[in-house]
Design an enzyme around this catalytic site. Structure first.
Site, PDB file in Angstrom:
ATOM      1  N   HIS A 161       0.857  -1.187   0.000  1.00  0.00           N
ATOM      2  CA  HIS A 161       0.000   0.000   0.000  1.00  0.00           C
ATOM      3  C   HIS A 161       0.892   1.236   0.000  1.00  0.00           C
ATOM      4  O   HIS A 161       2.039   1.191   0.475  1.00  0.00           O
ATOM      5  CB  HIS A 161      -0.889   0.020   1.244  1.00  0.00           C
ATOM      6  CG  HIS A 161      -1.965  -1.011   1.238  1.00  0.00           C
ATOM      7  ND1 HIS A 161      -3.027  -0.970   2.106  1.00  0.00           N
ATOM      8  CD2 HIS A 161      -2.159  -2.122   0.461  1.00  0.00           C
ATOM      9  CE1 HIS A 161      -3.826  -1.993   1.877  1.00  0.00           C
ATOM     10  NE2 HIS A 161      -3.313  -2.714   0.890  1.00  0.00           N
ATOM     11  N   GLU A 177       1.008   3.858   1.820  1.00  0.00           N
ATOM     12  CA  GLU A 177       1.525   4.266   3.136  1.00  0.00           C
ATOM     13  C   GLU A 177       2.703   3.402   3.568  1.00  0.00           C
ATOM     14  O   GLU A 177       3.696   3.919   4.091  1.00  0.00           O
ATOM     15  CB  GLU A 177       0.439   4.158   4.220  1.00  0.00           C
ATOM     16  CG  GLU A 177      -0.785   4.994   3.963  1.00  0.00           C
ATOM     17  CD  GLU A 177      -1.928   4.225   3.320  1.00  0.00           C
ATOM     18  OE1 GLU A 177      -3.077   4.395   3.772  1.00  0.00           O
ATOM     19  OE2 GLU A 177      -1.692   3.460   2.359  1.00  0.00           O
TER      20      GLU A 177
END
Length: 150
Positions: A54, A56
Site C-alpha cells: 500500500h 503508506e
C-alpha cells in the site's frame, strides 16, 4: 490549515493518479518532515505482487530508510484515502506525528471507520488525525477507477 498542507496533499494526489494509470487502486502518500518531502509513493500491490504494498507502507519504508530511523515522530503523513488497519498500524509503529487523509473509507478504513485503530486501548501511539483533505478529488479518482472496471 495552511496552504502548504494542500500542496503536500496535491503531491499525494499525483501519486494516486500515477498508481491508477498503472492499473493500481489510486491511492497516493507523501511523508513530510520539517516542511520537506522525504518520501512519496502510490499503491504497488499489483506490480509488486505484494498485498502489503500500500502507498503508506511503501512511503513509511522509504522515509525510515532516508532518515535512518524506524521512528518517524517528527513526520507527517498525507494519504489520499483513509488508512486500512494494516496502514494505521504502520503509522502507529512509525510514531507518525500527524496523519492527513483525503477520502473516508467506510468499507476498509480503520481510522474514523471500521475498527478505529487509534481509539483502541492496544494502540500505543496516536497521531493527530485530520480527515477530509482534498476529499472530493481523492473520492473522484477512486470512483472513476472502479467505475471503469465494472
Amino acid at each position: 490549515m495552511g496552504s502548504f498542507m494542500v500542496s503536500f496533499m496535491d503531491l499525494a494526489l499525483q501519486e494516486a493518479h500515477a498508481a491508477g494509470e498503472r492499473g493500481e487502486v489510486p491511492v497516493g502518500c507523501v511523508v513530510v518532515r520539517g516542511g520537506a518531502v522525504v518520501a512519496r509513493a502510490g499503491n504497488r500491490t499489483v506490480a509488486d505482487r505484494d498485498p502489503t504494498a500500500h502507498a503508506e507502507i511503501i512511503a513509511i519504508r522509504q522515509a525510515a530508510a532516508a532518515l535512518g530511523s524506524e521512528r518517524l515522530d517528527a513526520c507527517d503523513l498525507y494519504v489520499t484515502l483513509e488508512p486500512c488497519a494494516m496502514c494505521a498500524g504502520a503509522v502507529a509503529f512509525a510514531r507518525i506525528r500527524r496523519l492527513y487523509y483525503g477520502a473516508a473509507d467506510p468499507k476498509g478504513g480503520a481510522v474514523d471507520n471500521g475498527v478505529q485503530f487509534f481509539a483502541s486501548p492496544v494502540c500505543h501511539h496516536r497521531p493527530e488525525v485530520y480527515g477530509g483533505m482534498a476529499e472530493a478529488e481523492a473520492s473522484a479518482l477512486l470512483k472513476d477507477f472502479f467505475k471503469d472496471r465494472r
